[in-house]
Structure formats: C-alpha cells, structure tokens
Write a protein that holds these residues in place. Structure first.
Motif, short mmCIF file in Angstrom:
data_model
loop_
_atom_site.label_atom_id
_atom_site.label_comp_id
_atom_site.label_asym_id
_atom_site.label_seq_id
_atom_site.Cartn_x
_atom_site.Cartn_y
_atom_site.Cartn_z
N GLY A 107 -29.19 1.26 6.67
CA GLY A 107 -28.31 0.11 6.52
C GLY A 107 -27.21 0.31 5.50
N GLY A 108 -27.21 1.45 4.82
CA GLY A 108 -26.17 1.72 3.84
C GLY A 108 -24.88 2.19 4.50
N ALA A 109 -23.78 2.01 3.80
CA ALA A 109 -22.47 2.38 4.34
C ALA A 109 -22.27 3.89 4.28
CB ALA A 109 -21.37 1.69 3.57
N LEU A 110 -21.88 4.48 5.41
CA LEU A 110 -21.52 5.90 5.48
C LEU A 110 -20.02 6.09 5.28
CD1 LEU A 110 -23.69 7.01 8.54
CD2 LEU A 110 -24.23 7.23 6.12
N ALA A 111 -19.26 5.12 5.78
CA ALA A 111 -17.81 5.20 5.68
C ALA A 111 -17.22 3.81 5.86
CB ALA A 111 -17.24 6.16 6.72
N GLU A 112 -15.98 3.66 5.44
CA GLU A 112 -15.24 2.41 5.64
C GLU A 112 -14.00 2.71 6.45
OE1 GLU A 112 -14.33 0.56 1.95
OE2 GLU A 112 -16.39 -0.11 1.57
N ILE A 113 -13.75 1.84 7.43
CA ILE A 113 -12.53 1.93 8.24
C ILE A 113 -11.65 0.76 7.84
CG2 ILE A 113 -11.54 2.09 10.55
CD1 ILE A 113 -13.54 4.30 9.96
N ALA A 114 -10.49 1.06 7.27
CA ALA A 114 -9.57 0.01 6.83
C ALA A 114 -8.36 -0.01 7.75
CB ALA A 114 -9.13 0.26 5.40
N ASP A 115 -8.12 -1.15 8.37
CA ASP A 115 -6.97 -1.36 9.27
C ASP A 115 -5.93 -2.14 8.46
OD1 ASP A 115 -5.17 -1.94 11.23
OD2 ASP A 115 -6.61 -2.81 12.63
N ASP A 116 -4.84 -1.48 8.09
CA ASP A 116 -3.86 -2.05 7.16
C ASP A 116 -2.53 -2.35 7.83
OD1 ASP A 116 -5.73 -1.75 5.16
OD2 ASP A 116 -4.83 0.09 4.34
N ALA A 117 -2.05 -3.58 7.63
CA ALA A 117 -0.67 -3.94 7.97
C ALA A 117 0.08 -3.99 6.64
CB ALA A 117 -0.62 -5.27 8.68
N VAL A 118 1.06 -3.11 6.47
CA VAL A 118 1.66 -2.90 5.15
C VAL A 118 3.12 -3.32 5.14
CG1 VAL A 118 2.02 -1.22 3.31
CG2 VAL A 118 0.15 -0.89 4.94
N ILE A 119 3.50 -3.98 4.05
CA ILE A 119 4.91 -4.27 3.76
C ILE A 119 5.22 -3.61 2.43
CG2 ILE A 119 6.66 -6.03 3.36
CD1 ILE A 119 4.89 -8.00 4.88
N GLY A 120 6.15 -2.66 2.44
CA GLY A 120 6.47 -1.93 1.22
C GLY A 120 7.90 -2.16 0.78
N LYS A 121 8.10 -2.22 -0.53
CA LYS A 121 9.44 -2.43 -1.07
C LYS A 121 9.62 -1.62 -2.34
CE LYS A 121 12.64 -6.06 -2.66
NZ LYS A 121 13.70 -5.68 -1.71
N VAL A 122 10.70 -0.86 -2.40
CA VAL A 122 11.03 -0.11 -3.60
C VAL A 122 11.61 -1.07 -4.62
CG1 VAL A 122 12.45 1.74 -4.57
CG2 VAL A 122 11.46 1.99 -2.29
N THR A 123 11.18 -0.95 -5.88
CA THR A 123 11.71 -1.81 -6.94
C THR A 123 13.23 -1.68 -7.02
OG1 THR A 123 9.67 -1.53 -8.19
CG2 THR A 123 11.59 -2.33 -9.41
N ASP A 124 13.89 -2.81 -7.03
CA ASP A 124 15.36 -2.86 -7.06
C ASP A 124 16.00 -2.24 -5.81
OD1 ASP A 124 15.26 -4.05 -9.59
OD2 ASP A 124 15.25 -2.09 -10.58
N GLY A 125 15.19 -2.06 -4.76
CA GLY A 125 15.74 -1.51 -3.52
C GLY A 125 16.07 -2.62 -2.53
N ALA A 126 16.72 -2.23 -1.46
CA ALA A 126 17.12 -3.21 -0.45
C ALA A 126 16.20 -3.10 0.76
CB ALA A 126 18.57 -2.96 -0.03
N GLY A 127 15.72 -4.26 1.24
CA GLY A 127 14.96 -4.29 2.48
C GLY A 127 13.52 -3.87 2.32
N ASP A 128 12.71 -4.28 3.30
CA ASP A 128 11.30 -3.95 3.33
C ASP A 128 11.02 -2.87 4.38
OD1 ASP A 128 10.92 -5.95 1.49
OD2 ASP A 128 10.39 -7.46 3.00
N GLN A 129 9.93 -2.17 4.19
CA GLN A 129 9.42 -1.25 5.20
C GLN A 129 8.08 -1.79 5.68
OE1 GLN A 129 9.55 3.00 4.17
NE2 GLN A 129 10.81 2.49 2.39
N ARG A 130 7.86 -1.74 6.98
CA ARG A 130 6.62 -2.26 7.55
C ARG A 130 5.98 -1.20 8.44
NH1 ARG A 130 6.54 -8.19 7.66
NH2 ARG A 130 8.39 -8.97 6.53
N TRP A 131 4.68 -1.06 8.32
CA TRP A 131 3.96 -0.14 9.19
C TRP A 131 2.48 -0.49 9.24
CZ3 TRP A 131 5.38 1.18 4.23
CH2 TRP A 131 4.39 1.68 3.39
N ARG A 132 1.80 0.13 10.16
CA ARG A 132 0.36 -0.06 10.28
C ARG A 132 -0.34 1.27 10.05
NH1 ARG A 132 -2.87 -2.27 15.61
NH2 ARG A 132 -4.94 -2.47 14.65
N GLU A 133 -1.44 1.21 9.34
CA GLU A 133 -2.12 2.42 8.94
C GLU A 133 -3.63 2.21 9.01
OE1 GLU A 133 -0.50 4.74 5.47
OE2 GLU A 133 -2.38 4.09 4.55
#
Length: 487
Positions: free
Chosen positions: A131-157
């Motif tokens: 019953g212990g965890a062997l691995a974790e599967i993380a489904d990520d929807a990501v919004i990334g932004k560079v500090t002081d940058g313009a616009g967002d980047q979006r992706w799924r990982e």
C-alpha cells in the motif's frame, strides 16, 4: 534547518487534451491512489545573470501543496537532483543555509526573483503490495512568467517521480506516457523552460587533438568536481571534503606538470591559491582520517570508542568544519573560482600547446616520472629520511595525476603508469599516515591521566609503529618492481 531529499524524476510534455493512460500493470504496481489536486505558486530566485540556472540549479519559494517552503535542487546525476528544503520564512529573503550552499556559483551576487510559476497539479500515486507509494504522477497545467517580462507562457507537463520504486518503474511509466501521446520534456526544469534563451551556457571550442586541448579539458572537468562537491562539503557529507580536495590538488598538479603547455605567469599565482584551498580542506580531512582510523583500531582490539582523546578529535574536526565554512564564504575563494573559470574559458596556451597531444603528452608524463625517480633516489643518504619520503610521495602523486590527465589520449600506457605511481604513493602514504598517527597518540598521551586510556594509547602506538615499519620495508621491493613509462 535545511532538509535533504534525493529527487529522481522524469518530465514529459503533453498537449492540453492529453489523457493520462491507465498505469496499472507497471512493475511492482498493484494499485492507483485517488487523485489529489493542488494549486502551487512558486517564485524562483537567481542572480541577475542566471548563474544557478546555467548550472541546472533551481532555488524557489513555493506556496501550496504538501511541501510548501523553500526548495533548492542541485543536479546529482541522470534523472536525479539533490533537493534541500527549508520552511517558508520570509518571502524575499533566501534562507541563509540555502544561500550558502550555492555561494560557489553566486560568488557574492544577489539572489532575487527571476520568474514565477503558477501550477494546477493533479497527483496520483502508484502503490505497491504493502500500500505504500512507489511513484507519483503529477499532471501539471503551468503558467510561467519572467519577472519584469512581458506575457505569460502556458504548457502542460507530466512528471513521474520515484518514491520507493526503482528505475524499471520510472522507465516503464515513461514508455506508457509516450505511447499515449506525451513526449520527452523540452527542459529538465520548469524554470529552464520559462527562461528559455535567457540562460547562457558556455560552449567549449571543438577539440583539435592538441596537447592544449587535453590539458584544458582535464582542468575543466576538475573545476566541475570542485563545484559539485562544494555544497556537499558545506553540509559535511561523507567523503565530500576529500573529493573536493583531490580535485583541487589535481588542478594544481596539472598546472605544474604541464606548465610547458600553459603560461606560468598566469598559472603560478593560481597554484598558490589552490594550495591555500587544499590546505583549508586538508585540515578537515586530516582530522576526519585520524578519527576514522582510531575508531577502526579500537573496534579491532575490542575496546570502547568512548575515549576522551577520541572525543577531542571529534571536537577539533567539528571546529575545522566551521572554519572551512568561513573560508568558503571568503571573497578570496570566490576570486579563485573566478580565476579558474577564466582559465578554462580563455586558457593561456604556449606554443607547445598546439602540438599533437599523442606526441607531446608522453614527454610531459615521462618528465613527471623522472622527478619521482630522482626523489626516490634522494631518500638514501638524506639527513631527514621521513621528509625525503614525504617529498617522494608528493612526486608520486604528481606523476600519477599527470598520467591520469593523459589517459584519454594515450590509453593503456598512461593507465599503467598511473597504477605504478599509485603503488609507490600508497606505500609511502601508508607510512606517512602511520607517522602522523603516532605523533597524535604521543600528544594525546601527554594530555591524559586516565590509566586505562594511557594503556590503550600505548597499545595503539605499538600497532601504528609496527605497521609503519612493515609498510616502509616494502618500499624498495615495490620500486624495483615498478618500471618507468613506456609510450
């Protein structure tokens, strides 16, 4: 206090409509846990020129999820990172302990926010028989932004991170994800992806097979070893100080043995600074070796390791570690690292550096060996034989390191030369270690009045004296059976 954790994972890119496949039937997996959702907001810190990111290191403060706090991730091998954690603390102040662990890279540079990632995460655990965890599967929807940058980047990982599972599970899970339409991630970290082309990584010139290429390539590799073990030495991890010290000595030895290839006006000052660093590391290492040596001796003779004089070595070693951590924060250390980087990026090559490596390196390895032979010959008739033996040991180490540098070019002949030099070095080293141990035991004897400890110290002194004599008695035979280089 920072908490250490080894993270082993693989990342995969996926389209927005990607469906995570059925993961039952993977190696060792007997069940799938219920999905859990988290909203994570992470602020990443780096220098203004992204020195951490250039070396694959990430430092972030993350809110949300089960492990909210500061996370420092340092590459530890394929698909793995050494992760150190600290509590959330203050939003803009990097915990001092984590900041110190990347000081070899920042070198006094200010750590400030460089990017923010907002992640909607769905996690499922792959469970084993108990019953212990062997691995974790993380489904990520990501919004990334560079500090002081313009616009967002979006992706799924999709991330597959091992918990108690093995490499076969990691590999099988990846194959199933790829079969379902995922693909290997463009970047090994989310930060690397959002920063994209902003990270500058030096690109070494293409090797031309010259002596200069061989020497500089070797030195670059040893610089990376110094940087690799710097944070581990600060954490007092097992063998870290030793490995960092060896790399420092190898660089210094290369600058000496191959000075015909590198301009001495630039390298001689570096050799002095490398000796300074090696000495600082050596203070810790020498005490560490003594502690382990005497602990082993006591266990061999069936005596308790609870000796006041042994505890004193522990205290001295702890104090030496504190001094080392101070040394590794000094501008002098950062200046040395900067100078090594400059040497690797723009090496001061001589005319001989342009010669063919296969012809030039044998001459330089042979010269190092001849110096070893001369040092050995000077032992007989020396006013102070122990000093002469110590000098011969150092010459043996230089000959060994010179041959190691040449191994990628010269192959087996250089490997044989290295092994032969090592044999001589080990005999002399074994004797020298015994001499140092005896000196320490005599000092400890003067400081104790406990009769039982006095007796034990005497027993250990006798063992060390006997072994040192036995070791050095093999030197002549070892040398006679050691032939010079043949290229």
């Amino acid at each position: 206090m920072a908490v250490n954790h080894l993270e082993v994972e693989r990342k995969y890119d996926a389209e927005p409509d990607f469906a995570v496949p059925d993961l039952t039937g993977l190696p060792g997996v007997t069940g799938i846990g219920a999905p859990e959702t988290h909203h994570l907001i992470a602020t990443y810190f780096d220098t203004d020129d992204l020195r951490l990111a250039a070396h694959g290191i990430t430092l972030r403060r993350r809110r949300g999820g089960e492990d909210a706090g500061w996370h420092l991730k340092i590459p530890a091998g394929p698909d793995s990172k050494n992760e150190l954690r600290a509590p959330l603390g203050r939003a803009q102040i990097v915990p001092a302990r984590l900041a110190s662990l990347v000081a070899a890279y920042t070198r006094g540079g200010r750590l400030a926010p460089v990017a923010t990632l907002e992640t909607s995460r769905t996690v499922v655990r792959l469970l084993g028989e108990n019953g212990g965890a062997l691995a974790e599967i993380a489904d990520d929807a990501v919004i990334g932004k560079v500090t002081d940058g313009a616009g967002d980047q979006r992706w799924r990982e999709i991330e597959v991170e091992l918990v108690d599972g093995g490499g076969d599970l990691l590999k099988a899970a990846g194959k199933r994800l790829i079969k379902a339409g995922a693909r290997k991630a463009e970047s090994s970290s989310k930060l690397g992806r959002v920063l994209n082309g902003a990270i500058e990584r030096p690109v070494p010139a293409k090797p031309r097979g010259t002596a200069g290429d061989a020497v500089v390539g070797y030195i670059r590799g040893q610089i990376e070893v110094v940087l690799k073990y710097d944070p581990r030495a600060r954490l007092a991890e097992d063998d870290a100080v030793h490995q960092m010290r060896v790399a420092t000595r190898r660089i210094r030895s290369a600058l000496q043995s191959y000075r015909a290839v590198l301009d001495r006006e630039r390298t001689d000052p570096l050799r002095a600074e490398l000796k300074w660093l090696a000495d600082a590391l050596g203070e810790v290492r020498d005490l560490e070796v003594l502690r382990m040596r005497f602990t082993g001796r006591l266990e061999e003779i069936g005596e308790s390791t609870s000796q006041s004089w042994l505890a004193e070595i522990w205290r001295q070693e702890t104090a030496a570690y504190r001094r080392l951590n101070v040394t590794l924060k000094q501008p002098r250390y950062f200046a040395l690292l900067d100078a090594l980087d400059a040497l690797a990026a723009d090496p001061p090559l001589t005319d001989r550096a342009g010669r063919e490596a296969g012809k030039e390196l044998p001459r330089l390895v042979t010269r190092a060996w001849k110096k070893l032979a001369k040092a050995y010959d000077e032992i007989d008739g020396a006013d102070e034989p122990d000093i002469a033996r110590h000098e011969t040991r150092k010459a043996g180490k230089r000959a060994r390191y010179a041959a190691d540098l040449a191994r990628p070019v010269l192959g087996k002949p250089a490997k044989k030369t290295s092994k032969r030099a090592k044999k001589v070095q080990e005999v002399l080293g074994g004797y020298q270690d015994g001499v140092i141990a005896m000196e320490h035991l005599k000092t400890a004897l003067k400081r104790t009045s406990d009769a039982s400890e006095i007796f034990i110290l005497g027993v250990l002194y006798g063992i060390e004296r006997s072994e040192a004599k036995a070791t050095i008695s093999t030197l002549a035979e070892t040398w006679d059976n050691t032939s010079p280089p043949s290229f």
